[in-house]
Design an enzyme around this catalytic site. Structure first.
Site, PDB file in Angstrom:
ATOM      1  CG  ASP A  12      46.324   4.848 -37.379  1.00  0.00           C
ATOM      2  OD1 ASP A  12      46.384   5.987 -36.853  1.00  0.00           O
ATOM      3  OD2 ASP A  12      47.114   3.935 -37.083  1.00  0.00           O
ATOM      4  CE1 TYR A  33      47.102   3.160 -41.348  1.00  0.00           C
ATOM      5  CE2 TYR A  33      47.601   0.813 -41.505  1.00  0.00           C
ATOM      6  CZ  TYR A  33      47.776   2.044 -40.894  1.00  0.00           C
ATOM      7  OH  TYR A  33      48.651   2.164 -39.845  1.00  0.00           O
ATOM      8  CB  CYS A  39      53.184  14.114 -24.998  1.00  0.00           C
ATOM      9  SG  CYS A  39      52.363  14.765 -26.480  1.00  0.00           S
ATOM     10  CD  GLN A  65      39.984  -6.487 -37.412  1.00  0.00           C
ATOM     11  OE1 GLN A  65      39.897  -7.660 -37.738  1.00  0.00           O
ATOM     12  NE2 GLN A  65      38.968  -5.646 -37.536  1.00  0.00           N
ATOM     13  CB  THR A  66      46.995  -9.332 -34.668  1.00  0.00           C
ATOM     14  OG1 THR A  66      46.101 -10.004 -35.564  1.00  0.00           O
ATOM     15  CG2 THR A  66      47.730 -10.359 -33.827  1.00  0.00           C
ATOM     16  CD  GLU A 118      51.747  -1.590 -41.847  1.00  0.00           C
ATOM     17  OE1 GLU A 118      50.533  -1.469 -41.552  1.00  0.00           O
ATOM     18  OE2 GLU A 118      52.644  -0.945 -41.275  1.00  0.00           O
TER      19      GLU A 118
END
Length: 305
Positions: free
Chosen positions: A150, A132, A209, A52-53, A47
């Site tokens: 998120d 989060y 979906c 941001q990776t 986590e």
């Protein structure tokens, strides 16, 4: 909590919505290594690395990190400089995250006798662990988390059920939909839906979906979302041709594929010929919108009334 999400279609059974998503996820999903463990240390590492990776970069870094520090006490005993250097060498972004992860490991060893706390509130006591991340660890390690909200989840809820762009509304909707006591599979499933089927450019049919039959965006063709302000192209899209199939069949009792195809697109044939049309009709049949039958050696499509 109300018995029905206000935005959910009147004919949608919440239990059916839940079951459809979980079944879709369990049938096939991306096999990230952190999805194959309930070790809170390994989940925390994944986590923190994923912030941001890109996940493609995280997988190798995750494996290398655990080869070097396989357990929380190994990381706690490590030199902080080595952890930061690892972080930098693997281009994992802000080095402060490495420092916080190292300190959190130390807290688990010194303050919790090497055993991770299990609730989101307790997990937030660890250095660098925000709401989060705490909820993710509680969900995926202990199946004791709340509904994850998120960017991906917001996009899915906004498109599928018209949930307004409001944090409280998203929180209510996500909480309503998550089956009680099933945070591990549910949060994985809804994030997978946002990641592979309902991204900035939706892949509704390609990804199969499970919410297409109830989805406002799929019905209307408007796939804008809080993080997708511009409408993805509709002209020439699979959604457009699905609509043409349904509209054409609505004007006729039944049509053979050889008659239906040219009515759906003027360039029918070749790569956009019968095989393409059968794929489109198969999706519509799976959604309960079209019936297919063999008559006099031809496949005939009929709109279900």
């Amino acid at each position: 909590m109300s018995e029905r999400l206000p935005e959910l279609a009147a004919d949608a059974d919440p239990d059916a919505v839940r079951e459809a998503l979980v079944s879709w996820y369990e049938a096939d999903h991306r096999a990230f290594p952190w999805r194959r463990t309930d070790d809170p240390y390994r989940i925390l590492v994944s986590e923190v690395m994923s912030q941001q990776t890109q996940l493609s970069r995280v997988e190798q870094a995750y494996a290398d990190f655990l080869d070097r520090w396989p357990a929380v006490d190994d990381l706690a005993a490590a030199d902080r400089g080595d952890v930061v250097a690892f972080w930098s060498d693997h281009s994992l972004g802000y080095n402060n995250r490495a420092k916080y992860l190292h300190e959190a490991a130390g807290q688990v060893v010194s303050e919790y006798d090497g055993e991770f706390p299990e609730s989101p509130d307790e997990l937030q006591e660890l250095m660098g662990v925000g709401p989060y991340t705490a909820n993710a660890v509680a969900s995926f390690a202990f199946n004791a988390g709340d509904a994850v909200v998120d960017t991906n989840v917001k996009r899915v809820l906004h498109r599928a059920f018209g949930v307004p762009d409001d944090d409280a509304a998203f929180e209510e909707a996500a909480t309503f939909l998550m089956p009680e006591g099933e945070s591990r599979v549910w949060n994985n499933a809804v994030m997978e839906l946002g990641g592979v089927a309902c991204g900035g450019t939706p892949r509704c049919d390609e990804a199969g979906c499970p919410w297409r039959r109830w989805c406002h965006a799929y019905e209307t063709g408007d796939f804008t979302a809080p993080d997708v302000p511009e409408q993805p192209s509709f002209e020439g899209s699979r959604r457009q041709f699905r609509g043409r199939v349904v509209g054409t069949l609505g004007e006729h009792d039944a049509l053979a594929l050889s008659e239906l195809g040219p009515r759906v697109r003027v360039d029918y044939g070749g790569d956009t010929g019968e095989e393409w049309l059968r794929g489109l009709l198969s999706d519509l049949a799976d959604d309960g919108l079209v019936e297919l039958a063999e008559r006099d050696g031809e496949t005939v499509a009929t709109l279900r009334r």
